[in-house]
Design a protein around this motif. Sequence first.
Motif, PDB file in Angstrom:
ATOM      1  N   UNK A 234       0.858  -1.184   0.000  1.00  9.75           N
ATOM      2  CA  UNK A 234       0.000   0.000   0.000  1.00  9.75           C
ATOM      3  C   UNK A 234       0.894   1.235   0.000  1.00  9.75           C
ATOM      4  N   UNK A 235       0.635   2.146  -0.933  1.00 11.74           N
ATOM      5  CA  UNK A 235       1.408   3.391  -1.033  1.00 11.74           C
ATOM      6  C   UNK A 235       0.428   4.570  -1.038  1.00 11.74           C
ATOM      7  N   UNK A 236       0.619   5.490  -0.116  1.00 16.15           N
ATOM      8  CA  UNK A 236      -0.234   6.685  -0.034  1.00 16.15           C
ATOM      9  C   UNK A 236      -1.713   6.316   0.032  1.00 16.15           C
ATOM     10  N   UNK A 237      -2.016   5.249   0.784  1.00 14.56           N
ATOM     11  CA  UNK A 237      -3.398   4.864   1.003  1.00 14.56           C
ATOM     12  C   UNK A 237      -4.031   4.030  -0.092  1.00 14.56           C
ATOM     13  N   UNK A 238      -3.320   3.770  -1.172  1.00 14.30           N
ATOM     14  CA  UNK A 238      -3.857   2.978  -2.285  1.00 14.30           C
ATOM     15  C   UNK A 238      -2.995   1.739  -2.514  1.00 14.30           C
ATOM     16  N   UNK A 293      10.211  -0.516  -3.786  1.00 12.30           N
ATOM     17  CA  UNK A 293       9.512   0.110  -2.669  1.00 12.30           C
ATOM     18  C   UNK A 293      10.131   1.454  -2.300  1.00 12.30           C
ATOM     19  N   UNK A 294       9.337   2.251  -1.566  1.00  7.70           N
ATOM     20  CA  UNK A 294       9.750   3.568  -1.114  1.00  7.70           C
ATOM     21  C   UNK A 294       9.487   3.723   0.370  1.00  7.70           C
ATOM     22  N   UNK A 295      10.048   4.787   0.918  1.00 12.02           N
ATOM     23  CA  UNK A 295       9.794   5.128   2.311  1.00 12.02           C
ATOM     24  C   UNK A 295       8.291   5.289   2.534  1.00 12.02           C
ATOM     25  N   UNK A 296       7.787   4.704   3.623  1.00  9.38           N
ATOM     26  CA  UNK A 296       6.401   4.747   4.065  1.00  9.38           C
ATOM     27  C   UNK A 296       5.484   3.786   3.318  1.00  9.38           C
ATOM     28  N   UNK A 297       5.958   3.061   2.318  1.00  8.17           N
ATOM     29  CA  UNK A 297       5.145   1.978   1.764  1.00  8.17           C
ATOM     30  C   UNK A 297       4.810   1.005   2.892  1.00  8.17           C
ATOM     31  N   UNK A 298       3.638   0.375   2.796  1.00  8.68           N
ATOM     32  CA  UNK A 298       3.244  -0.573   3.845  1.00  8.68           C
ATOM     33  C   UNK A 298       3.014  -1.959   3.250  1.00  8.68           C
ATOM     34  N   UNK A 299       3.649  -2.956   3.842  1.00  6.37           N
ATOM     35  CA  UNK A 299       3.421  -4.348   3.470  1.00  6.37           C
ATOM     36  C   UNK A 299       2.224  -4.886   4.257  1.00  6.37           C
ATOM     37  N   UNK A 300       1.386  -5.653   3.577  1.00  4.32           N
ATOM     38  CA  UNK A 300       0.273  -6.332   4.223  1.00  4.32           C
ATOM     39  C   UNK A 300       0.243  -7.775   3.738  1.00  4.32           C
ATOM     40  N   UNK A 301       0.344  -8.713   4.665  1.00  2.00           N
ATOM     41  CA  UNK A 301       0.339 -10.135   4.333  1.00  2.00           C
ATOM     42  C   UNK A 301      -0.832 -10.770   5.071  1.00  2.00           C
ATOM     43  N   UNK A 302      -1.752 -11.326   4.307  1.00  2.00           N
ATOM     44  CA  UNK A 302      -3.009 -11.821   4.869  1.00  2.00           C
ATOM     45  C   UNK A 302      -3.159 -13.311   4.580  1.00  2.00           C
ATOM     46  N   UNK A 303      -3.165 -14.117   5.623  1.00  2.00           N
ATOM     47  CA  UNK A 303      -3.476 -15.548   5.551  1.00  2.00           C
ATOM     48  C   UNK A 303      -4.676 -15.770   6.478  1.00  2.00           C
ATOM     49  N   UNK A 304      -5.884 -15.914   5.951  1.00  2.00           N
ATOM     50  CA  UNK A 304      -7.073 -15.970   6.795  1.00  2.00           C
ATOM     51  C   UNK A 304      -7.007 -16.991   7.923  1.00  2.00           C
TER      52      UNK A 304
END
Length: 329
Positions: A234-238, A293-304
């Motif tokens: 996720x970058x800048x909310x998107x 990637x850039x500064x402030x990018x967010x990683x999200x890893x989802x395993x239900x």
Amino acid sequence: MRLIQCEYQHQVRAALVENEQQVRLLDADTYTLARRAIAAGTPLGDIVESSVTETRLDYQRLIDERRLLPPLTHPDPAHCLVTGTGLTHLGSADTRSAMHAKAQVSEAELTDSMRMFRLGVEGGKPQDGKPGAQPEWFYKGDGDCIVAPEAELPVPAFAEDAGEEPELAGLYVIGDDGTPWRVGHAIGNEFSDHVTERFNYLWLAHSKLRACSFGPELLVGELPAHLEGVSRIVRDGATLWEKPFLTGEANMAHSLANLEHHHFKYAGFRRPGDVHVHFFGTATLSFADGIRTRDRDRFEIDLPAFGQPLRNPLRFEPATPASVAIPSL
């Protein structure tokens, strides 16, 4: 059964996940509970059930207040060893087909990586109870390299890349007699420098000496053989990049037992009281799709199957002064 760890009244405490909204505090941290289970010869689940308190906490509030901790920690980070294995996953059908096609070339034409992958395909899941093929193995650091869920992953100024690696992490405590005990599994972001690794595979060791994260939840009990998740940036909310990934033994060239054997066969990794975090590898990387990637990018890893996703933003560190000569004593 799923557990978390959190900061509660300036202490590290484990908690039982009752649902998406609520956790129930336990009377100790996960390490202490695991040690109790080992000493009593009792399943960890039974120890958890006997250790619940009447205190219930709002799960989302713990997340929002950044009070989540890795679900297993050692009181002394120097006694937590973080390691992993690579070239373990078959990947998607297309990727698998491509890799198998390359594996049909002559032995002289194979790269070292392809030889390692083929060894796993041919001998990573032995059926006779004997050890199978050795996997690729690497060291990441001690407990100080572990970043809590929701916390920032630091990127050193000398790094060439900052890429996620969505995978399973096995969590272990070594008993007083040197026996490794599996506490459970968690979502992991092994986090590596793929540009450094790509330049020359002999720099793999350098590329792995980075931070990592796992959690927020620890799955206690049997691990499903087939697991499907989603990895995104996720970058800048998107959402900048998103891709499904597969893990679990059904999607791997090696059995987990074989990977565990080739780690814990070394006496130095069976030191009583130590904690081990061992990453089991992945087949899905944003780097492979050309993402930088850039500064402030967010990683999200989802395993239900593991409850809440693992999320970590990036923090690129400023350049450090030029190195100086190390003085002698």
